[in-house]
Design a protein around this motif. Structure first.
Motif, PDB file in Angstrom:
ATOM      1  N   UNK A 149       4.703  -1.729  12.299  1.00 41.79           N
ATOM      2  CA  UNK A 149       4.840  -2.391  11.009  1.00 41.79           C
ATOM      3  C   UNK A 149       6.218  -2.142  10.406  1.00 41.79           C
ATOM      4  N   UNK A 150       6.640  -3.094   9.573  1.00 44.89           N
ATOM      5  CA  UNK A 150       7.869  -2.940   8.812  1.00 44.89           C
ATOM      6  C   UNK A 150       7.846  -3.898   7.627  1.00 44.89           C
ATOM      7  N   UNK A 151       8.700  -3.592   6.654  1.00 44.92           N
ATOM      8  CA  UNK A 151       8.786  -4.386   5.428  1.00 44.92           C
ATOM      9  C   UNK A 151      10.246  -4.681   5.119  1.00 44.92           C
ATOM     10  N   UNK A 152      10.532  -5.913   4.697  1.00 49.78           N
ATOM     11  CA  UNK A 152      11.876  -6.328   4.314  1.00 49.78           C
ATOM     12  C   UNK A 152      11.837  -6.793   2.859  1.00 49.78           C
ATOM     13  N   UNK A 153      12.795  -6.337   2.069  1.00 55.99           N
ATOM     14  CA  UNK A 153      12.927  -6.814   0.698  1.00 55.99           C
ATOM     15  C   UNK A 153      13.667  -8.145   0.740  1.00 55.99           C
ATOM     16  N   UNK A 154      12.990  -9.222   0.403  1.00 52.49           N
ATOM     17  CA  UNK A 154      13.602 -10.554   0.435  1.00 52.49           C
ATOM     18  C   UNK A 154      13.989 -11.043  -0.955  1.00 52.49           C
ATOM     19  N   UNK A 155      13.862 -10.168  -1.956  1.00 47.50           N
ATOM     20  CA  UNK A 155      14.164 -10.563  -3.325  1.00 47.50           C
ATOM     21  C   UNK A 155      15.476  -9.993  -3.838  1.00 47.50           C
ATOM     22  N   UNK A 156      15.685 -10.170  -5.125  1.00 46.97           N
ATOM     23  CA  UNK A 156      16.912  -9.711  -5.793  1.00 46.97           C
ATOM     24  C   UNK A 156      16.720  -8.387  -6.524  1.00 46.97           C
ATOM     25  N   UNK A 157      15.486  -7.907  -6.605  1.00 52.57           N
ATOM     26  CA  UNK A 157      15.166  -6.650  -7.278  1.00 52.57           C
ATOM     27  C   UNK A 157      14.589  -5.659  -6.271  1.00 52.57           C
ATOM     28  N   UNK A 158      14.509  -4.390  -6.673  1.00 50.93           N
ATOM     29  CA  UNK A 158      13.891  -3.394  -5.804  1.00 50.93           C
ATOM     30  C   UNK A 158      12.465  -3.806  -5.451  1.00 50.93           C
ATOM     31  N   UNK A 159      12.083  -3.551  -4.215  1.00 54.04           N
ATOM     32  CA  UNK A 159      10.707  -3.726  -3.749  1.00 54.04           C
ATOM     33  C   UNK A 159      10.101  -2.330  -3.735  1.00 54.04           C
ATOM     34  N   UNK A 160       9.066  -2.116  -4.530  1.00 55.59           N
ATOM     35  CA  UNK A 160       8.449  -0.792  -4.625  1.00 55.59           C
ATOM     36  C   UNK A 160       7.019  -0.872  -4.116  1.00 55.59           C
ATOM     37  N   UNK A 161       6.653   0.117  -3.311  1.00 50.13           N
ATOM     38  CA  UNK A 161       5.291   0.151  -2.798  1.00 50.13           C
ATOM     39  C   UNK A 161       4.736   1.566  -2.854  1.00 50.13           C
ATOM     40  N   UNK A 162       3.464   1.642  -3.145  1.00 47.10           N
ATOM     41  CA  UNK A 162       2.700   2.878  -3.116  1.00 47.10           C
ATOM     42  C   UNK A 162       2.065   2.949  -1.739  1.00 47.10           C
ATOM     43  N   UNK A 163       2.201   4.087  -1.053  1.00 48.54           N
ATOM     44  CA  UNK A 163       1.587   4.225   0.267  1.00 48.54           C
ATOM     45  C   UNK A 163       0.588   5.372   0.271  1.00 48.54           C
ATOM     46  N   UNK A 164      -0.407   5.244   1.112  1.00 50.56           N
ATOM     47  CA  UNK A 164      -1.458   6.255   1.228  1.00 50.56           C
ATOM     48  C   UNK A 164      -1.817   6.415   2.702  1.00 50.56           C
TER      49      UNK A 164
END
Length: 95
Positions: A56-71
């Motif tokens: 798995x991986x995640x890419x920020x495609x926006x103009x602001x920070x991409x924030x995620x909570x992980x567990x």
């Protein structure tokens, strides 16, 4: 084991996997995520289950920070061993 990850605009959380299942809950921003062969858009409020051993991986495609909570299904972050496509590995506490 939980935490918050911030990905800057244009940045990414590189492709990896680990034995423990994980849940991502996106707090802000927009991006794209891939879990094995499935690719989808993510926005604030999106929750994703990542099975153990899934790439798995995640890419920020926006103009602001991409924030995620992980567990993670683990008692401590030190139990998580990250595996990368190039064969390298990383575990908290290793140098």
């Amino acid at each position: 084991t939980t935490g918050v990850c911030t990905i800057a605009p244009g940045g990414e959380l590189g492709r990896h996997r680990h034995a423990q299942p994980e849940v991502y809950h996106y707090l802000s921003g927009i991006g794209r995520m891939q879990v094995d062969d499935e690719v989808f858009d993510v926005v604030a409020g999106t929750t994703v289950f990542v099975p153990g051993h899934a790439w798995h991986h995640t890419v920020n495609s926006g103009c602001d920070d991409l924030r995620l909570f992980y567990c993670f299904a683990a008692d401590s972050f030190a139990e998580i061993r990250y595996h990368y496509p190039d064969g390298s590995q990383w575990q908290a506490g290793e140098t």
